[in-house]
Design a protein around this motif. Structure first.
Motif, short mmCIF file in Angstrom:
data_model
loop_
_atom_site.label_atom_id
_atom_site.label_comp_id
_atom_site.label_asym_id
_atom_site.label_seq_id
_atom_site.Cartn_x
_atom_site.Cartn_y
_atom_site.Cartn_z
N LYS A 8 9.52 9.93 54.08
CA LYS A 8 10.92 9.67 53.75
C LYS A 8 10.98 8.78 52.53
N PHE A 25 13.33 13.78 52.51
CA PHE A 25 12.26 13.75 53.50
C PHE A 25 11.67 15.16 53.56
N GLY A 83 9.39 7.56 57.98
CA GLY A 83 9.35 8.95 58.41
C GLY A 83 8.26 9.30 59.39
#
Length: 283
Positions: free
Chosen positions: A98, A104, A223
């Motif tokens: 991300k 992302f 992420g």
């Protein structure tokens, strides 16, 4: 001659390098770089890009939360090994993590695939990366292994202790990173993709514990959460989700990661403050 050597080493330290033994390839007398614990690219993911006067990320310490550009670095690896870590893991993972802009890439890839396990109303999905060629599972495995291994070879903690204990498997991890051995059989790696409308930038280096004959560690970057289990008694429920040896090379995507990551961050902060108070009380 001794003066010249010491002067050269001091100069090289100022320039971000010194002569020594590389901890990965084990070559001695080579120029060592100031290697990062978490890759430098992770810190770039954490910097604010909205024009704030201080774009630096917040770091949890025993004194609270501080905004700093300080990065954990030490003279550990030669340039060739630094490049090996970048090319075989870091470059792909960080490009698909991300970003500060909100992009992302891995989430976008998964959104176009069909999960192998998913129930309506369940916040967790399982994807078999063997069926998704856009996912570089080798890079994910290599990247995570490199960070856990780095945590096992130096005293990164505030008190100088080593944060990751790989016990007798440390040499196997080193040789895996060198391409000499496969990933240790007595290890299992989970890759969790953080999901949801608001994925925080929360990041911390590996931490964990040992119990019941199993060592378990995890770390997070924007992420992702990477979870490593090491030991001969790893239960099947953990092995089946290993990105290397689980059926279909699975990754898990879930929204429930954020709450427990934040809870763990608060716990880390409290533990750090308590440890600091204990040290002060013992003086």
């Amino acid at each position: 001659m001794q003066y010249d050597l010491e002067g050269r080493i001091r100069t090289m330290k100022c320039e971000g390098a010194m002569v020594g033994k590389c901890r990965l390839c084990l070559q001695d007398g080579v120029i060592l770089k100031r290697s990062h614990y978490l890759p430098a690219g992770v810190y770039r993911l954490l910097r604010d890009t909205t024009g704030l006067s201080n774009p630096n990320p917040y770091q949890l310490t025993g004194r609270g939360s501080v905004q700093t550009s300080k990065q954990q670095r030490e003279f550990l690896l030669c340039n060739d090994c630094e490049q090996r870590l970048c090319k075989q893991g870091e470059n792909w993972v960080l490009a698909h993590a991300k970003q500060p802009t909100g992009a992302f890439a891995l989430e976008s890839i998964l959104s176009k695939a069909t999960p192998s396990v998913y129930e309506l109303g369940n916040p967790t999905k399982l994807y078999e990366t063997a069926l998704i060629p856009e996912v570089n599972r080798d890079a994910l495995l290599y990247f995570a292994a490199s960070v856990f291994w780095r945590g096992s070879i130096h005293g990164w903690n505030d008190d100088g202790s080593v944060p990751v204990n790989l016990y007798s498997y440390k040499e196997q991890f080193r040789r895996f990173l060198m391409g000499d051995l496969p990933f240790p059989r007595s290890a299992s790696l989970w890759v969790i993709v953080r999901d949801g409308e608001e994925i925080s930038q929360l990041t911390y280096a590996p931490s964990g514990l040992s119990r019941f004959g199993i060592t378990m560690y995890r770390f997070t970057i924007p992420g992702f959460v990477f979870m490593l289990s090491v030991g001969r008694k790893i239960p099947e429920r953990l092995r089946q989700y290993c990105i290397l040896r689980g059926a279909g090379n699975p990754v898990v995507q879930t929204t429930i990661a954020e709450p427990w990551l934040m809870a763990e961050a608060r716990e880390k902060l409290q533990q750090g403050m308590k440890a600091r108070q204990n040290r002060q009380g013992g003086r």
